[in-house]
Design a protein around this motif. Structure first.
Motif, mmCIF file in Angstrom:
data_model
loop_
_atom_site.group_PDB
_atom_site.id
_atom_site.type_symbol
_atom_site.label_atom_id
_atom_site.label_comp_id
_atom_site.label_asym_id
_atom_site.label_seq_id
_atom_site.Cartn_x
_atom_site.Cartn_y
_atom_site.Cartn_z
ATOM 1 N N GLY A 76 15.173 57.929 39.614
ATOM 2 C CA GLY A 76 15.702 57.145 40.731
ATOM 3 C C GLY A 76 16.658 56.058 40.277
ATOM 4 O O GLY A 76 17.683 55.804 40.920
ATOM 5 N N ALA A 202 15.162 62.117 47.186
ATOM 6 C CA ALA A 202 15.671 60.779 46.900
ATOM 7 C C ALA A 202 17.189 60.764 46.773
ATOM 8 O O ALA A 202 17.857 59.811 47.227
ATOM 9 C CB ALA A 202 15.035 60.245 45.618
ATOM 10 N N TRP A 220 12.063 53.824 50.967
ATOM 11 C CA TRP A 220 10.932 53.639 50.059
ATOM 12 C C TRP A 220 9.656 53.342 50.840
ATOM 13 O O TRP A 220 8.592 53.925 50.569
ATOM 14 C CB TRP A 220 11.208 52.512 49.075
ATOM 15 N N ALA A 224 6.227 55.560 50.960
ATOM 16 C CA ALA A 224 4.954 54.927 50.603
ATOM 17 C C ALA A 224 3.942 55.088 51.735
ATOM 18 O O ALA A 224 2.760 55.390 51.496
ATOM 19 C CB ALA A 224 5.164 53.449 50.285
ATOM 20 N N GLY A 253 8.293 58.645 46.552
ATOM 21 C CA GLY A 253 8.168 57.187 46.568
ATOM 22 C C GLY A 253 8.446 56.585 45.207
ATOM 23 O O GLY A 253 9.089 55.531 45.095
ATOM 24 N N MET A 256 12.284 56.911 44.770
ATOM 25 C CA MET A 256 12.992 55.966 45.643
ATOM 26 C C MET A 256 12.804 54.529 45.166
ATOM 27 O O MET A 256 13.705 53.690 45.311
ATOM 28 C CB MET A 256 12.494 56.092 47.084
ATOM 29 N N GLY A 257 11.653 54.220 44.581
ATOM 30 C CA GLY A 257 11.472 52.885 44.014
ATOM 31 C C GLY A 257 12.497 52.600 42.940
ATOM 32 O O GLY A 257 13.062 51.501 42.868
ATOM 33 N N VAL A 260 15.884 51.833 44.616
ATOM 34 C CA VAL A 260 15.943 50.470 45.158
ATOM 35 C C VAL A 260 16.153 49.455 44.043
ATOM 36 O O VAL A 260 17.015 48.567 44.139
ATOM 37 C CB VAL A 260 14.652 50.147 45.943
ATOM 38 N N SER A 315 4.821 52.231 39.271
ATOM 39 C CA SER A 315 6.128 51.637 39.589
ATOM 40 C C SER A 315 6.228 50.245 38.983
ATOM 41 O O SER A 315 7.267 49.866 38.414
ATOM 42 C CB SER A 315 6.327 51.574 41.103
#
Length: 406
Positions: A76, A202, A220, A224, A253, A256-257, A260, A315
């Motif tokens: 990601g 993603a 995200w 989640a 998730g 996507m973390g 971000v 994460s």
């Protein structure tokens, strides 16, 4: 993941002009070396249990359970940089979507072939497991290698054609199982396949978000929440046709973390606000740890269960590792400390495939290592050196014109 009010929230292409982030490459390299290390622990005895995978239905994780989620997070982190770079070169949204889909398909294909190797019936197929894996990996290299410009087009095309034909033939000849023979099929997607599905979801979000941080944060949050809903049994049966790697929420998730965090990082980096960035990243990590503790009481902490607590905890670990590595390498100029394993971060796929060749060669030559180097601390050193050797061999092969790119 909170959004600082001081940051711009309008679409931007600032990342397109940003130089390559050394810390992302080196974190990927460290993660791949660690992945090869923990994957080699099966060959050892009398080693600490905390290094290995925790069994299913057990509340807890070992070191091995943190490696795969870290890799997804790093996938990601690379996405905004890669997509913005391709946009800078003139790629349209449609072109980007096509690129994303083609990369995902490639990962799914590789994952399925390696997974079938796990349950191959050697006698019925007419090939040993090591031979199956070696042929599959060699075919992957022929198809997805970045051939040197000095190699003629007909050689390149011939190599790709041979790779495709070999895979097709292998799929046709394959027989798996013991008492009841099975044909070539999707048993599960394998590590590469799971990465492929997570990357697909993603990356598509990232392409259409156009660097809009609120959209990425909402995505995200959505995955989640989907992870929690899946654990609670609230996911509608109507969407079960979607692969579990996506509909389960947890794996995407993780990816996507990383998207971000990478987008936040790009903006702080443009401002030269390293200290503020570090503070925000530490606060985000603390928030993720809090979420891990809170959700653990409902669904436990499990990699095999893909629980929300595993998503949040890993994460946080990966974000803290990236932050420390950024200060050490990009800011502190110590990237040369990792020169030996750097190729594992720039050609990660090739590095991942090399152990398959090593295990096959040992099986073919009927080589058995002495028990003394398969036990305890000496065994751990052996596995670590093997992982570092794979990273070094990746660099050597890159120099010889073998470099994979999907």
């Amino acid at each position: 993941m909170p959004q600082p009010e001081t940051l711009r929230t309008q679409p931007t292409t600032i990342a397109a002009a940003s130089p390559r982030v050394t810390a992302i490459d080196l974190l990927r390299a460290l993660t791949m070396v660690l992945m090869i290390f923990v994957n080699d622990l099966w060959s050892l005895t009398n080693i600490p249990a905390w290094l290995e995978h925790v069994p299913a239905n057990v509340d807890g994780i070992g070191l091995a359970d943190t490696v795969f989620p870290a890799f997804l997070f790093i996938v990601g982190m690379s996405l905004p940089h890669a997509i913005n770079a391709r946009r800078k070169k003139g790629d349209t949204t449609i072109t980007l979507v096509g690129h994303v889909v083609s990369r995902s398909i490639a990962l799914l294909v590789m994952g399925v072939f390696l997974v079938n190797g796990e349950s191959i019936n050697e006698a019925a197929t007419g090939i040993q497991r090591g031979g199956w894996n070696s042929l599959a990996c060699l075919s992957f290299i022929l198809i997805w290698n970045v051939y040197p410009k000095t190699v003629s087009n007909w050689v390149v095309n011939a190599g790709k054609a041979v790779g495709i034909l070999v895979l097709v033939g292998m799929a046709f000849l394959y027989r798996g199982g013991d008492e009841t023979l099975t044909r070539f099929e999707t048993h599960w997607w394998g590590i590469l396949g799971l990465i492929g599905w997570s990357y697909l979801a993603a990356a598509l979000v990232t392409v259409f978000a156009h660097n809009r941080l609120p959209v990425l944060v909402l995505a995200w949050i959505g995955f989640a929440l989907l992870s929690m809903a899946d654990q609670a049994g609230l996911v509608p049966a109507a969407i079960h046709f979607i692969p579990g790697a996506i509909s389960g929420g947890t794996l995407v998730g993780l990816t996507m973390g990383g998207v971000v965090i990478s987008t936040l990082f790009q903006r702080y980096r443009e401002q030269g606000a390293n200290q503020r960035m570090t503070l925000v990243f530490v606060l985000i990590s603390a928030g993720l740890l809090g979420l891990a503790l809170y959700t653990r009481q409902f669904w436990g902490l499990s990699k095999l269960g893909a629980t929300p607590a595993w998503l949040f905890l890993c994460s946080a670990f990966t974000l803290l590792a990236f932050t420390a590595l950024y200060w050490l390498t990009d800011v502190g100029g110590k990237a040369n400390w990792f020169a030996l394993i750097k190729p594992a971060g720039t050609d990660t796929l090739l590095c991942y495939l090399l152990p398959y060749f090593a295990y096959a060669l040992m099986s073919f030559l009927d080589v058995e290592l002495p028990e003394a180097i398969l036990t305890g601390g000496v065994g751990l050193l052996k596995s670590l050196l093997f992982a570092v050797l794979c990273a070094w061999m990746t660099g050597l092969l890159n120099g010889l014109g073998v470099r994979l790119k999907l």
